[in-house]
Design a protein around this motif. Structure first.
Motif, PDB file in Angstrom:
ATOM      1  N   LEU A  22       0.789  -1.337  -0.139  1.00  0.00           N
ATOM      2  CA  LEU A  22       0.015   0.436  -0.232  1.00  0.00           C
ATOM      3  C   LEU A  22       0.700   1.144   0.099  1.00  0.00           C
ATOM      4  O   LEU A  22       0.736   2.810  -0.478  1.00  0.00           O
ATOM      5  CB  LEU A  22      -0.826  -0.033   1.484  1.00  0.00           C
ATOM      6  CG  LEU A  22      -2.093  -1.010   0.962  1.00  0.00           C
ATOM      7  CD1 LEU A  22      -3.442  -0.775   2.534  1.00  0.00           C
ATOM      8  CD2 LEU A  22      -3.650  -0.340   0.107  1.00  0.00           C
ATOM      9  N   VAL A  30      -7.270   1.011  -5.410  1.00  0.00           N
ATOM     10  CA  VAL A  30      -6.660  -0.250  -4.176  1.00  0.00           C
ATOM     11  C   VAL A  30      -7.470  -1.517  -4.750  1.00  0.00           C
ATOM     12  O   VAL A  30      -8.960  -1.431  -4.916  1.00  0.00           O
ATOM     13  CB  VAL A  30      -7.424   0.851  -2.764  1.00  0.00           C
ATOM     14  CG1 VAL A  30      -7.609  -0.774  -1.666  1.00  0.00           C
ATOM     15  CG2 VAL A  30      -6.886   1.077  -2.985  1.00  0.00           C
ATOM     16  N   LEU A  35      -4.306  -7.260  -3.022  1.00  0.00           N
ATOM     17  CA  LEU A  35      -4.145  -6.943  -1.723  1.00  0.00           C
ATOM     18  C   LEU A  35      -4.093  -8.458  -1.172  1.00  0.00           C
ATOM     19  O   LEU A  35      -2.867  -9.261  -0.326  1.00  0.00           O
ATOM     20  CB  LEU A  35      -4.734  -5.783  -0.512  1.00  0.00           C
ATOM     21  CG  LEU A  35      -4.732  -4.842  -1.759  1.00  0.00           C
ATOM     22  CD1 LEU A  35      -5.075  -3.125  -0.219  1.00  0.00           C
ATOM     23  CD2 LEU A  35      -2.717  -3.986  -1.552  1.00  0.00           C
ATOM     24  N   VAL A  62      -5.409   3.442   3.475  1.00  0.00           N
ATOM     25  CA  VAL A  62      -5.511   4.655   2.192  1.00  0.00           C
ATOM     26  C   VAL A  62      -5.548   6.250   2.574  1.00  0.00           C
ATOM     27  O   VAL A  62      -4.957   7.166   2.643  1.00  0.00           O
ATOM     28  CB  VAL A  62      -6.143   3.349   1.314  1.00  0.00           C
ATOM     29  CG1 VAL A  62      -5.665   4.636   0.031  1.00  0.00           C
ATOM     30  CG2 VAL A  62      -5.646   2.080   0.721  1.00  0.00           C
TER      31      VAL A  62
END
Length: 289
Positions: A22, A30, A35, A62
């Motif tokens: 990140l 995102v 992830l 974020v």
């Protein structure tokens, strides 16, 4: 080591990979599936594991990191607010202004003006300004900590703290009222060597004697002895203000002399649970006895 501890450490290492990703891709979209791949977890369960380990959602992480970056750039550059809004992922300046105000207690233009005015004003001489922040001189005991070294601008140490937080979660330390410190070894106002200013700092978390950090961490004690302590409430991006006052006003008028130890900070509340305007930081300046 129990299977429970092993499992928790394994999850922490996986989520640490996500934190690194990140930070390195803060400007990208995102993608939870991407992830989840970094964490070696199923997309169905990744987000619950992340939230359980870090205490916040990926979107909240974020948003917090992007707003902190914007706050730093407001102080250190003349980048247009519209550009900062776009970098932070907001569709309009108005939306960015609202989000920034909710977190920093003022809109970005006012924040930039206030910090610039503080930096450019003449040295303070009035009795009120000389006592702008209460300072306490106290004996400080050393604290055993796991330390993760950061080299670069001090305002970028947040990446090290993100990793440290996840490792601490894997050790079960977040359930015990853990203490967090930052140790800052160099003068940020000193000229850089060459074209690079590699300021050395350590992100630290207090650990019991039963915990041994991994190889890329160090076990050290925080500076100790006689210290001047100043408590500041406000964003981490504004910490230069109390430091400048401490060294430019308080120290020359105190009759004290700094010891040959680095300044350090203790973070008395959590950036994940309060807005930046309410963060409380204890700044310690070691003094000669």
């Amino acid at each position: 080591m129990t299977m429970k501890t092993l499992t928790r450490e394994t999850y922490a290492k996986r989520i640490e990979r996500v934190a690194d990703y990140l930070i390195d891709h803060l400007d990208g979209d995102v993608d939870l599936h991407r992830l989840a791949e970094e964490a070696f977890l199923s997309p169905y369960h990744f987000h619950r594991v992340y939230h359980g380990m870090t205490g916040e959602t990926v979107a909240e992480t974020v948003r917090r990191l992007r707003l902190h970056r914007a706050a730093v750039k407001l102080i250190s550059s003349d980048i247009a607010i519209a550009t900062l809004a776009e970098e932070a992922g907001y569709g309009s300046v108005q939306a960015f202004n609202r989000a920034f105000s909710q977190n920093y207690a003022m809109p970005p233009a006012a924040y930039r003006e206030k910090q610039s005015r503080t930096a450019l004003r003449a040295p303070a001489h009035t009795s009120q300004e000389k006592n702008m922040y209460p300072v306490t001189i106290k004996e400080v005991a050393p604290v055993r900590v796991a330390a993760l070294r950061h080299e670069g601008e001090y305002m970028e140490i947040g990446a090290a703290f993100e990793r440290l937080n996840i490792w601490a979660a894997g050790q079960g330390l977040l359930d015990t009222g853990v203490r967090w410190f930052g140790i800052y070894h160099d003068d940020p106002a000193a000229p850089p060597k060459g074209n690079v200013k590699n300021l050395r700092s350590d992100a630290c978390v207090a650990i019991p004697s039963s915990v041994t950090p991994p190889d890329d961490y160090r076990t050290i004690d925080t500076p100790s002895g006689r210290c001047a302590m100043l408590v500041y409430t406000g964003p981490y991006s504004s910490l230069e203000k109390p430091y400048s006052w401490l060294f430019g006003e308080w120290l020359p008028n105190s009759g004290e002399e700094p010891a040959d130890q680095p300044c350090f900070e203790e973070y008395l509340n959590d950036a994940r649970s309060v807005p930046p305007s309410e963060l409380i930081t204890a700044i310690y300046l070691p003094l000669k006895g």
